[in-house]
Design a protein around this motif. Structure first.
Motif, PDB file in Angstrom:
ATOM      1  N   ALA A 129       0.839  -1.201   0.000  1.00  0.00           N
ATOM      2  CA  ALA A 129       0.000   0.000   0.000  1.00  0.00           C
ATOM      3  C   ALA A 129       0.874   1.251   0.000  1.00  0.00           C
ATOM      4  O   ALA A 129       0.579   2.234  -0.703  1.00  0.00           O
ATOM      5  CB  ALA A 129      -0.927  -0.004   1.215  1.00  0.00           C
ATOM      6  N   ALA A 133       1.314   4.106  -2.885  1.00  0.00           N
ATOM      7  CA  ALA A 133       1.255   5.547  -2.588  1.00  0.00           C
ATOM      8  C   ALA A 133       2.452   6.282  -3.196  1.00  0.00           C
ATOM      9  O   ALA A 133       2.322   7.411  -3.696  1.00  0.00           O
ATOM     10  CB  ALA A 133       1.213   5.762  -1.077  1.00  0.00           C
ATOM     11  N   GLN A 143      -4.344   7.334  -8.720  1.00  0.00           N
ATOM     12  CA  GLN A 143      -4.899   7.217  -7.365  1.00  0.00           C
ATOM     13  C   GLN A 143      -6.139   6.302  -7.285  1.00  0.00           C
ATOM     14  O   GLN A 143      -6.264   5.520  -6.352  1.00  0.00           O
ATOM     15  CB  GLN A 143      -5.226   8.587  -6.792  1.00  0.00           C
ATOM     16  N   ASP A 286      -3.068  14.783   3.571  1.00  0.00           N
ATOM     17  CA  ASP A 286      -4.152  13.808   3.673  1.00  0.00           C
ATOM     18  C   ASP A 286      -4.162  12.928   2.427  1.00  0.00           C
ATOM     19  O   ASP A 286      -3.917  13.401   1.315  1.00  0.00           O
ATOM     20  CB  ASP A 286      -5.506  14.510   3.816  1.00  0.00           C
ATOM     21  N   PHE A 287      -4.464  11.628   2.636  1.00  0.00           N
ATOM     22  CA  PHE A 287      -4.410  10.654   1.543  1.00  0.00           C
ATOM     23  C   PHE A 287      -5.340  11.034   0.389  1.00  0.00           C
ATOM     24  O   PHE A 287      -5.042  10.791  -0.774  1.00  0.00           O
ATOM     25  CB  PHE A 287      -4.765   9.260   2.075  1.00  0.00           C
ATOM     26  N   SER A 288      -6.475  11.642   0.729  1.00  0.00           N
ATOM     27  CA  SER A 288      -7.467  11.989  -0.301  1.00  0.00           C
ATOM     28  C   SER A 288      -7.219  13.363  -0.921  1.00  0.00           C
ATOM     29  O   SER A 288      -7.925  13.778  -1.831  1.00  0.00           O
ATOM     30  CB  SER A 288      -8.878  11.959   0.308  1.00  0.00           C
ATOM     31  N   TYR A 292      -1.621  14.312  -3.705  1.00  0.00           N
ATOM     32  CA  TYR A 292      -1.069  13.705  -2.487  1.00  0.00           C
ATOM     33  C   TYR A 292       0.352  13.181  -2.718  1.00  0.00           C
ATOM     34  O   TYR A 292       0.646  12.544  -3.724  1.00  0.00           O
ATOM     35  CB  TYR A 292      -1.964  12.553  -2.027  1.00  0.00           C
ATOM     36  N   LYS A 377      -9.314  -2.434   3.301  1.00  0.00           N
ATOM     37  CA  LYS A 377      -8.838  -1.127   3.778  1.00  0.00           C
ATOM     38  C   LYS A 377      -8.546  -0.150   2.640  1.00  0.00           C
ATOM     39  O   LYS A 377      -7.967   0.917   2.863  1.00  0.00           O
ATOM     40  CB  LYS A 377      -7.580  -1.319   4.627  1.00  0.00           C
ATOM     41  N   ASN A 378      -8.917  -0.505   1.411  1.00  0.00           N
ATOM     42  CA  ASN A 378      -8.761   0.386   0.260  1.00  0.00           C
ATOM     43  C   ASN A 378      -7.309   0.808   0.038  1.00  0.00           C
ATOM     44  O   ASN A 378      -7.037   1.905  -0.453  1.00  0.00           O
ATOM     45  CB  ASN A 378      -9.647   1.626   0.416  1.00  0.00           C
ATOM     46  N   ASN A 380      -5.042   1.866   1.968  1.00  0.00           N
ATOM     47  CA  ASN A 380      -4.683   3.100   2.678  1.00  0.00           C
ATOM     48  C   ASN A 380      -3.770   2.750   3.840  1.00  0.00           C
ATOM     49  O   ASN A 380      -4.186   2.072   4.779  1.00  0.00           O
ATOM     50  CB  ASN A 380      -5.955   3.795   3.180  1.00  0.00           C
ATOM     51  N   THR A 381      -2.518   3.235   3.803  1.00  0.00           N
ATOM     52  CA  THR A 381      -1.559   2.887   4.857  1.00  0.00           C
ATOM     53  C   THR A 381      -2.001   3.403   6.220  1.00  0.00           C
ATOM     54  O   THR A 381      -1.778   2.746   7.239  1.00  0.00           O
ATOM     55  CB  THR A 381      -0.163   3.458   4.547  1.00  0.00           C
ATOM     56  N   HIS A 382      -2.631   4.591   6.256  1.00  0.00           N
ATOM     57  CA  HIS A 382      -3.059   5.151   7.543  1.00  0.00           C
ATOM     58  C   HIS A 382      -4.155   4.293   8.173  1.00  0.00           C
ATOM     59  O   HIS A 382      -4.332   4.300   9.393  1.00  0.00           O
ATOM     60  CB  HIS A 382      -3.553   6.586   7.371  1.00  0.00           C
TER      61      HIS A 382
END
Length: 614
Positions: A129, A133, A143, A286-288, A292, A377-378, A380-382
Motif C-alpha cells: 500500500a 502511494a 490514485q 491527507d491521503f485523499s 497527495y 482497507k482500500n 490506505n496505509t493510515h
C-alpha cells in the motif's frame, strides 16, 4: 509433459533436487534484501506517522521528531540484542514462536506465533500500500487504482518467491541497495543544504491545534503517543531470527551478522531522514488530498527539485523497496507456518516443501489474506498501520521474556538476561501504549484477530490429537478379514468394458455388472451384447423412471451394504481417456459424482478403470 506443467515451469522454474538445497541458501549480502527490506523500508513511512501526531501540537512540537527517532533507535538496539541471543540459542529457527513455546509454555508460543502471522499479513499489506502511494506520488492520475496496483504487486512478489529463495534474493538485491544508497544521498544533500543555510517555509495550513498548550502529564502523553506512532520503524526486526535456516552455513553466525548490519543501516537512515524532515519543515498530506505525496516524496522534491532525475530515482527506489518489503512476510510467514503446522497447530499442508524448495502453500495463503486486507482497507496505509505494530511488539515482548527464561533454565550467570528483561519491560509497555493509544483507530481489531487465531490453532490441535488417538495401532488391534462385492457399471459394451471385466474378476468371485436403463430398447441391446461376450458375471439392469443415472446406483449400493454389512462394496467405473485434454470436455465421468454421493457411506470404494484412446 502437460501444457499446465510447461506453464508452471515457465512461471516458477524447473523442480530443484533435494540434494541441491544448500545452493538455495543465502549469504549475508543476499539475505539482507530478503529479510531486512521490511525494516529498512519503514524509513519511508515511520517518520510520517510520528509527524501526523506532532503536527497537532503546533510548530513548536515538530522539533521533537529527531529526539523521538533517536529514542526509537535505542529501543531498536535493545530488541536486536535480544534477537542476537535468540539466533545463537535457537539456530534451527522459529524465533519468537520457538523461544516462547519452550521457555514460557505452549500457550505463550501460540500467542507469539499468532501475533507474528498477523504481523506478516499486515507487513505485506502495509508495504505494498505504501509502495502504491509512492507510485501515485509520481503519477497522481493512478490514485483510483491503488488497490489494483497493490494487489498486482502482491501477486508478482508471490510468484517470485515461488521460484525459490535464492532467486528472490537476486531479484530484490538491486532495489534494496539502491534505496539505501539514494537515502544516504538524500540525507547527505540535506546536511549540505542545511550547512549553507537553505531551508523550506513551513505550511501552517497543515498544522493542528488540538495539542497546543498541553503541560505536565498531558504533554508527556502527547510525546508518548508520537513515540508509539513511530514504533512501526521496528517492524521486521524479528524476521531474521525466524528464518535462520535460510542462511548459508554457519547459519547462526551469518544470520547474526545480517541482523546487526540491518540495525546499523536502519539507525542511520531513520535518524538522518527524520532530521531532514524536521529541518526542512515537511508535513504530511491527507491521503485523499489532490496531488497527495508522502513526506519522503515531499522531502526529495524539496532537496533535489520537483521534476529532477534524483527525485524520480528516489521515488522509484522507494516504491520498489516498499513493494519488496512485503518479501519479508513472504520469507517468514511460510517458515513460521511450517513450524506451527509441524507442531499440529496449523494444517499439515503448510509443512510441504514444493518443487522449488519453498513452502508454497504458505506463500499462497499469505498472498490471498493480504489481497483481502488491501481490498478491505482500500490500500490506505493510515488505515492499516494502527493494526500493524501491536502484534510485532507483542512478539518482541514474548521473545525477550522467553530468553530470560532460557537464561534461568541454563542456570548461567550473565548480564545478558537483564538486558532481555529490561527490553521485555520496555516492549510490553510499548505494546500497551500502542493498544490504548490507537484504540479509537482500530487497534482492538488486532486483539480480536489474535483471539480468533488462538481459537483456530487450538481447534486444529484438538483435531490432530483426536485423529492420532483414533488411528494409533494398539496391541489388541489385528488385521481384519474382509470380503468385497464388486459392482461393475456398464453404460454400454465397448473395449474399455472388456478390460474392466478382467479387473473385476481378478478382485473377487462376487461380481455383478450393473446397467441403468432409461428405456426398454437400451436394456434389450445391453442384454444381447452381454450374452455375446460370454462372461460369467451376472448383469443387473436397473430401471430409472426419473432418468437419473446416479440415484438407482446409489440405491443398489445401499441395498448391497444392507445385505452384507461387513463386506466392502467396490464400485468400478470404466473410463475412456481421450488423446487430447480438450476432448475430455465431451465425456462425462460419473465416478466424480458417485464419490461425492457415497463419501459418507462406510465400506464403499469407487475406482476408475481407464482405457486410453490412441
Amino acid at each position: 509433459m502437460s501444457t499446465l506443467g510447461r506453464i508452471k515451469h515457465i512461471l516458477f522454474g524447473r523442480p530443484i533436487h533435494s540434494k541441491l538445497a544448500h545452493h538455495e541458501r543465502l549469504a549475508v549480502l543476499l539475505a539482507l534484501p530478503v529479510f531486512a527490506s521490511d525494516a529498512l523500508s519503514s524509513t519511508a513511512y515511520a517518520g510520517e506517522e510520528i509527524l501526523l501526531v506532532l503536527r497537532t501540537g503546533g510548530s513548536s512540537s515538530l522539533s521533537l521528531l529527531t529526539p523521538i527517532a533517536v529514542a526509537l533507535v535505542l529501543l531498536l538496539w535493545t530488541v536486536v540484542f535480544s534477537y542476537y541471543q535468540t539466533i545463537h540459542a535457537y539456530p534451527q529457527g522459529g524465533g519468537s514462536y520457538r523461544v516462547s513455546s519452550e521457555n514460557l509454555g505452549p500457550f505463550w508460543g501460540l500467542m507469539a506465533g499468532g501475533a507474528l502471522l498477523i504481523g506478516y499479513v499486515l507487513t505485506v499489506a502495509v508495504s505494498v500500500a505504501a509502495g502504491a502511494a509512492a507510485i501515485i506520488a509520481m503519477l497522481p492520475m493512478l490514485q483510483p487504482y491503488a488497490v489494483l496496483i497493490a494487489s498486482a504487486s502482491v501477486a508478482l512478489i508471490a510468484t517470485i518467491n515461488l521460484r525459490g529463495a535464492r532467486e528472490s534474493g537476486l531479484v530484490f538485491a538491486v532495489p534494496t541497495y539502491s534505496f539505501v544508497l539514494l537515502l544516504l544521498v538524500l540525507t547527505g544533500t540535506g546536511a549540505v543544504l542545511a550547512a549553507s543555510g537553505h531551508t523550506e517555509p513551513l505550511d501552517n495550513s497543515r498544522l493542528g491545534s488540538g495539542a497546543e498548550g498541553l503541560v505536565g502529564l498531558a504533554y508527556l502523553f502527547f510525546i508518548v503517543k508520537a513515540f508509539v506512532a513511530g514504533c512501526t520503524a521496528l517492524t521486521g526486526t524479528e524476521a531474521i531470527a525466524d528464518g535462520v535456516l535460510a542462511f548459508k552455513a554457519p547459519e547462526a553466525k551469518n544470520a547474526a551478522h545480517t541482523l546487526v548490519l540491518m540495525a546499523a543501516l536502519l539507525s542511520i537512515l531513520f535518524v538522518g531522514t527524520s532530521w531532514c524532515l524536521q529541518y526542512f519543515h515537511i508535513l504530511p498530506m491527507d491521503f485523499s488530498e489532490p496531488g497527495y505525496r508522502p513526506v519522503m516524496a515531499q522531502l526529495a522534491a524539496a532537496l533535489f527539485g520537483d521534476n529532477s532525475v534524483f527525485f524520480y530515482l528516489t521515488q522509484a527506489a522507494t516504491a520498489l523497496i516498499l513493494f519488496l518489503a512485503a518479501n519479508t512476510g513472504f520469507a517468514d510467514f511460510p517458515r513460521l507456518s511450517m513450524f506451527m503446522a509441524r507442531d499440529g497447530y496449523l494444517p499439515r499442508q503448510l509443512t510441504s516443501l514444493g518443487d522449488r524448495l519453498v513452502y508454497q502453500n504458505g506463500i499462497l495463503t499469505l498472498a490471498v489474506l493480504s489481497v483481502g486486507l488491501l481490498a478491505l482497507k482500500n490500500a490506505n496505509t493510515h488505515g492499516l498501520i494502527p493494526l500493524y505494530a501491536i502484534g510485532v511488539f507483542l512478539s518482541f515482548t514474548l521473545s525477550q521474556s522467553g530468553m530470560v527464561g532460557w537464561w534461568l533454565k541454563s542456570k548461567r550467570r550473565s548480564w545478558k538476561k537483564w538486558v532481555s528483561f529490561g527490553g521485555a519491560l520496555v516492549t510490553a509497555t510499548v505494546t500497551v501504549m500502542l493498544l490504548v493509544g490507537r484504540w479509537s483507530e482500530g487497534s482492538w481489531i488486532t486483539l480480536v484477530a489474535l483471539a480468533v487465531c488462538l481459537a483456530f490453532f487450538l481447534r486444529i490441535k484438538r483435531h490432530y490429537d483426536w485423529l492420532a488417538k483414533k488411528l494409533n495401532v494398539e496391541e489388541r488391534d489385528r488385521i481384519p478379514k474382509s470380503k468385497t462385492i464388486v459392482l461393475l457399471l456398464v453404460p454400454r459394451l465397448h473395449k474399455g468394458i472388456l478390460e474392466a471385466i478382467s479387473y473385476a474378476q481378478a478382485l473377487t468371485k462376487d461380481c455383478r455388472a450393473v446397467h441403468v436403463t432409461l428405456d426398454e430398447r437400451s436394456a434389450k441391446r445391453i442384454r444381447d451384447d452381454w450374452i455375446r461376450v460370454g462372461t460369467q458375471i451376472p448383469l443387473v439392469i436397473l430401471e430409472s423412471p426419473f432418468r437419473s443415472l446416479v440415484e438407482p446406483i446409489i440405491e443398489y449400493v445401499d441395498q448391497a451394504i444392507a445385505e452384507n454389512p461387513g463386506n466392502t462394496v467396490t464400485v468400478i467405473v470404466p473410463q475412456a481417456i481421450p488423446k487430447y485434454a480438450w476432448q475430455g470436455l465431451l465425456h462425462s465421468n460419473i465416478a466424480t459424482v458417485l464419490k461425492k454421493r457415497l463419501a459418507s457411506r462406510k465400506n464403499v470404494v469407487i475406482t476408475n478403470v481407464r482405457y486410453f484412446l490412441e
